[in-house]
Design a protein around this motif. Structure first.
Motif, mmCIF file in Angstrom:
data_model
loop_
_atom_site.group_PDB
_atom_site.id
_atom_site.type_symbol
_atom_site.label_atom_id
_atom_site.label_comp_id
_atom_site.label_asym_id
_atom_site.label_seq_id
_atom_site.Cartn_x
_atom_site.Cartn_y
_atom_site.Cartn_z
ATOM 1 N N GLN A 167 -31.061 -16.902 22.773
ATOM 2 C CA GLN A 167 -32.455 -17.171 22.426
ATOM 3 C C GLN A 167 -33.147 -17.938 23.564
ATOM 4 O O GLN A 167 -34.253 -17.596 23.980
ATOM 5 N N ILE A 168 -32.448 -18.942 24.082
ATOM 6 C CA ILE A 168 -33.014 -19.738 25.181
ATOM 7 C C ILE A 168 -33.251 -18.852 26.412
ATOM 8 O O ILE A 168 -34.313 -18.893 27.028
ATOM 9 N N SER A 169 -32.249 -18.019 26.732
ATOM 10 C CA SER A 169 -32.411 -17.114 27.892
ATOM 11 C C SER A 169 -33.629 -16.227 27.706
ATOM 12 O O SER A 169 -34.390 -15.989 28.654
ATOM 13 N N ALA A 170 -33.815 -15.742 26.459
ATOM 14 C CA ALA A 170 -34.950 -14.850 26.198
ATOM 15 C C ALA A 170 -36.267 -15.595 26.419
ATOM 16 O O ALA A 170 -37.215 -15.028 26.977
ATOM 17 N N TRP A 171 -36.327 -16.850 25.996
ATOM 18 C CA TRP A 171 -37.550 -17.625 26.222
ATOM 19 C C TRP A 171 -37.878 -17.733 27.708
ATOM 20 O O TRP A 171 -39.000 -17.544 28.127
ATOM 21 N N PHE A 172 -36.847 -18.040 28.486
ATOM 22 C CA PHE A 172 -37.087 -18.196 29.929
ATOM 23 C C PHE A 172 -37.426 -16.864 30.578
ATOM 24 O O PHE A 172 -38.319 -16.782 31.416
ATOM 25 N N ALA A 173 -36.694 -15.802 30.178
ATOM 26 C CA ALA A 173 -36.927 -14.489 30.785
ATOM 27 C C ALA A 173 -38.357 -14.022 30.543
ATOM 28 O O ALA A 173 -38.984 -13.420 31.413
ATOM 29 N N SER A 174 -38.884 -14.301 29.362
ATOM 30 C CA SER A 174 -40.241 -13.843 29.044
ATOM 31 C C SER A 174 -41.279 -14.906 29.411
ATOM 32 O O SER A 174 -42.466 -14.720 29.146
ATOM 33 N N GLN A 175 -40.811 -16.007 29.979
ATOM 34 C CA GLN A 175 -41.676 -17.136 30.324
ATOM 35 C C GLN A 175 -42.498 -17.581 29.121
ATOM 36 O O GLN A 175 -43.691 -17.855 29.210
ATOM 37 N N ARG A 176 -41.820 -17.588 27.974
ATOM 38 C CA ARG A 176 -42.513 -18.015 26.757
ATOM 39 C C ARG A 176 -41.731 -19.138 26.095
ATOM 40 O O ARG A 176 -41.309 -19.027 24.946
ATOM 41 N N LEU A 177 -41.541 -20.179 26.813
ATOM 42 C CA LEU A 177 -40.846 -21.329 26.257
ATOM 43 C C LEU A 177 -41.776 -21.977 25.224
ATOM 44 O O LEU A 177 -42.920 -22.279 25.538
ATOM 45 N N PRO A 178 -41.318 -22.156 23.983
ATOM 46 C CA PRO A 178 -42.193 -22.767 22.979
ATOM 47 C C PRO A 178 -42.518 -24.209 23.368
ATOM 48 O O PRO A 178 -41.757 -24.838 24.106
ATOM 49 N N HIS A 179 -43.647 -24.718 22.869
ATOM 50 C CA HIS A 179 -43.953 -26.114 23.197
ATOM 51 C C HIS A 179 -43.227 -27.078 22.261
ATOM 52 O O HIS A 179 -43.165 -28.262 22.518
ATOM 53 N N ALA A 180 -42.654 -26.542 21.188
ATOM 54 C CA ALA A 180 -41.843 -27.395 20.316
ATOM 55 C C ALA A 180 -40.668 -26.597 19.766
ATOM 56 O O ALA A 180 -40.839 -25.494 19.263
ATOM 57 N N VAL A 181 -39.471 -27.159 19.911
ATOM 58 C CA VAL A 181 -38.257 -26.493 19.449
ATOM 59 C C VAL A 181 -37.546 -27.451 18.498
ATOM 60 O O VAL A 181 -37.437 -28.640 18.771
ATOM 61 N N LEU A 182 -37.085 -26.910 17.358
ATOM 62 C CA LEU A 182 -36.329 -27.735 16.408
ATOM 63 C C LEU A 182 -34.872 -27.273 16.424
ATOM 64 O O LEU A 182 -34.560 -26.163 16.005
ATOM 65 N N ILE A 183 -34.012 -28.121 16.953
ATOM 66 C CA ILE A 183 -32.582 -27.793 17.060
ATOM 67 C C ILE A 183 -31.873 -28.344 15.827
ATOM 68 O O ILE A 183 -31.887 -29.547 15.589
ATOM 69 N N THR A 184 -31.299 -27.438 15.031
ATOM 70 C CA THR A 184 -30.665 -27.879 13.784
ATOM 71 C C THR A 184 -29.194 -27.481 13.754
ATOM 72 O O THR A 184 -28.737 -26.677 14.561
ATOM 73 N N GLY A 185 -28.467 -28.008 12.783
ATOM 74 C CA GLY A 185 -27.048 -27.692 12.632
ATOM 75 C C GLY A 185 -26.319 -28.919 12.124
ATOM 76 O O GLY A 185 -26.816 -30.037 12.259
ATOM 77 N N GLN A 186 -25.120 -28.687 11.562
ATOM 78 C CA GLN A 186 -24.332 -29.796 11.014
ATOM 79 C C GLN A 186 -23.983 -30.825 12.077
ATOM 80 O O GLN A 186 -24.047 -30.539 13.269
ATOM 81 N N GLU A 187 -23.540 -31.984 11.604
ATOM 82 C CA GLU A 187 -23.031 -33.010 12.526
ATOM 83 C C GLU A 187 -21.882 -32.409 13.332
ATOM 84 O O GLU A 187 -21.048 -31.696 12.784
ATOM 85 N N GLY A 188 -21.858 -32.702 14.603
ATOM 86 C CA GLY A 188 -20.694 -32.321 15.396
ATOM 87 C C GLY A 188 -20.734 -30.933 16.015
ATOM 88 O O GLY A 188 -19.770 -30.523 16.656
ATOM 89 N N VAL A 189 -21.814 -30.182 15.845
ATOM 90 C CA VAL A 189 -21.831 -28.837 16.432
ATOM 91 C C VAL A 189 -22.344 -28.828 17.868
ATOM 92 O O VAL A 189 -22.308 -27.807 18.537
ATOM 93 N N GLY A 190 -22.828 -29.974 18.337
ATOM 94 C CA GLY A 190 -23.238 -30.060 19.743
ATOM 95 C C GLY A 190 -24.737 -30.051 19.958
ATOM 96 O O GLY A 190 -25.207 -29.651 21.039
#
Ligand SMILES: [Zn+2]
Length: 363
Positions: free
Chosen positions: A15-38
């Motif tokens: 997903q991140i690569s796609a954002w950069f490739a299309s030069q469409r990096l969102p202005h806000a990203v919400l990174i979610t996931g359980q404790e300990g996933v990095g």
């Protein structure tokens, strides 16, 4: 480290690569996931990748921008994380960011922020707002990373919402949360979601060994994290060993009905242990009870605490497996209740009595 060296999380990385490739990096990203996933590491690597000069979108880990980002001294990367209520927040903007940097370095190295009584105060959001409004000095973007964003109180969240509604053109906000349902829905709707999935046992092992943990510790951590509720980052230093000993004494004392030992344990755990400590204790308790159950079923290969097999066998022989349901129920209730500030003593007393009951048949 760089984005491409993060273990697992192929979807998020794509997903991140796609954002950069299309030069469409969102202005806000919400990174979610359980404790300990990095999530913490991924957020920092993304902040780095946004500003890297050699390999934009990936991060080279060696240019001056990446080096500064790694030590959190990049002038265009700003970190916020919850601080205990009442901690001093005085001084100039630069002084406040310097104080935050120290806390954040420890946090990124696997340290914990005590979530109980912590918050992301509104004045820090306003501090960030001021900083983010300036044009970046030596990089394409200004990046704000907000760890444990769900610790924001309403006033802070509303301030952040105002910034997200009309973000400066050069600004990127990375919000990190393991409990996104506690964020303002209006904040969430302004962000692109980047969910991280739970890691598989072998990925956890690889990740911990990359961080320098000994192979047998990494193995234990991966076993405790999969199928249990213990963030792998907790399995490392002396603190973990001490906690493990407390939990073992807790189960022992319950099975032998030694009440004085129970009170001594409460004291050792700390009169009012914080949530992080309680979660560690409860997570380990759950792991041990699961192991006792598995040993009773002769499923030794699935046991997490492999180095404790004789002890687990001993416990298993003293426990009536039909009564383990009661223990599991009180553990579930404790996990839920401690989020709402129910007295840890009450929760532990209930678990202790349930363990005692499960062993009383053969006593
Ligand atoms: Zn770089």
């Amino acid at each position: 480290m760089s984005l491409d060296r993060i273990v697992g999380q192929e979807r998020a990385k794509a997903q991140i690569s796609a954002w950069f490739a299309s030069q469409r990096l969102p202005h806000a990203v919400l990174i979610t996931g359980q404790e300990g996933v990095g999530k913490r590491r991924l957020a920092l690597e993304l902040a780095k990748a946004i500003n890297c000069r050699q390999m934009p979108g990936v991060g080279c880990d060696s240019c001056s921008s990446c080096t500064k980002a790694e030590s959190l001294s990049h002038p265009n990367i700003h970190i916020l994380l919850p601080l205990p209520t009442g901690s001093s927040r005085s001084g100039s903007d630069a002084e406040q960011f310097a104080a935050l940097r120290e806390t954040a370095l420890d946090y990124l190295a696997g340290g914990s922020t005590s979530r109980s009584g912590s918050n992301l105060p509104k004045d820090h959001i306003l501090l960030l707002q001021r900083e983010m409004s300036f044009a970046p000095t030596e990089a394409p973007k200004r990046v704000a990373v907000i760890f444990a964003a769900d610790c924001m109180q309403k006033a802070g969240a509303n301030s952040l919402l105002k910034i997200l509604e009309e973000p400066p053109r050069h600004a990127v906000f990375l919000l990190v949360s393991s409990a996104p349902d506690r964020l303002l829905p209006t904040v969430v709707s302004r962000c692109q979601r980047l969910p991280l999935r739970p890691l598989r046992a072998e990925e956890i092992r690889a990740q911990l060994m990359e961080q320098g943990l000994a192979p047998e510790r990494a193995e234990l951590a991966s076993r405790l994290a999969v199928g249990n509720r213990l963030p792998p980052a907790n399995v490392g230093g002396e603190e973990f060993d001490a906690m493990r000993e407390l939990v073992e004494r807790f189960i022992d004392s319950a099975l032998s009905g030694a009440e004085e030992e129970y009170w001594a344990l409460l004291e050792a755990l700390g009169g009012r242990p914080d949530k992080q400590r309680m979660e560690g204790f409860l997570g380990l308790c759950s792991a041990y009870l699961r192991d006792i159950f598995l040993i009773g079923l002769q499923r030794v290969s699935q046991v997490a605490n492999t180095d404790r097999e004789p002890r687990l066998k001993n416990w298993s022989e003293r426990i009536d497996p039909r009564r383990l349901d009661g223990v599991a129920e009180s553990l579930d209730a404790a996990f839920e209740s401690q989020r709402h500030n129910v007295s840890p003593q009450l929760l532990l007393a209930d678990i202790w009595h349930q363990v005692r009951r499960s062993g009383s048949v053969n006593a």
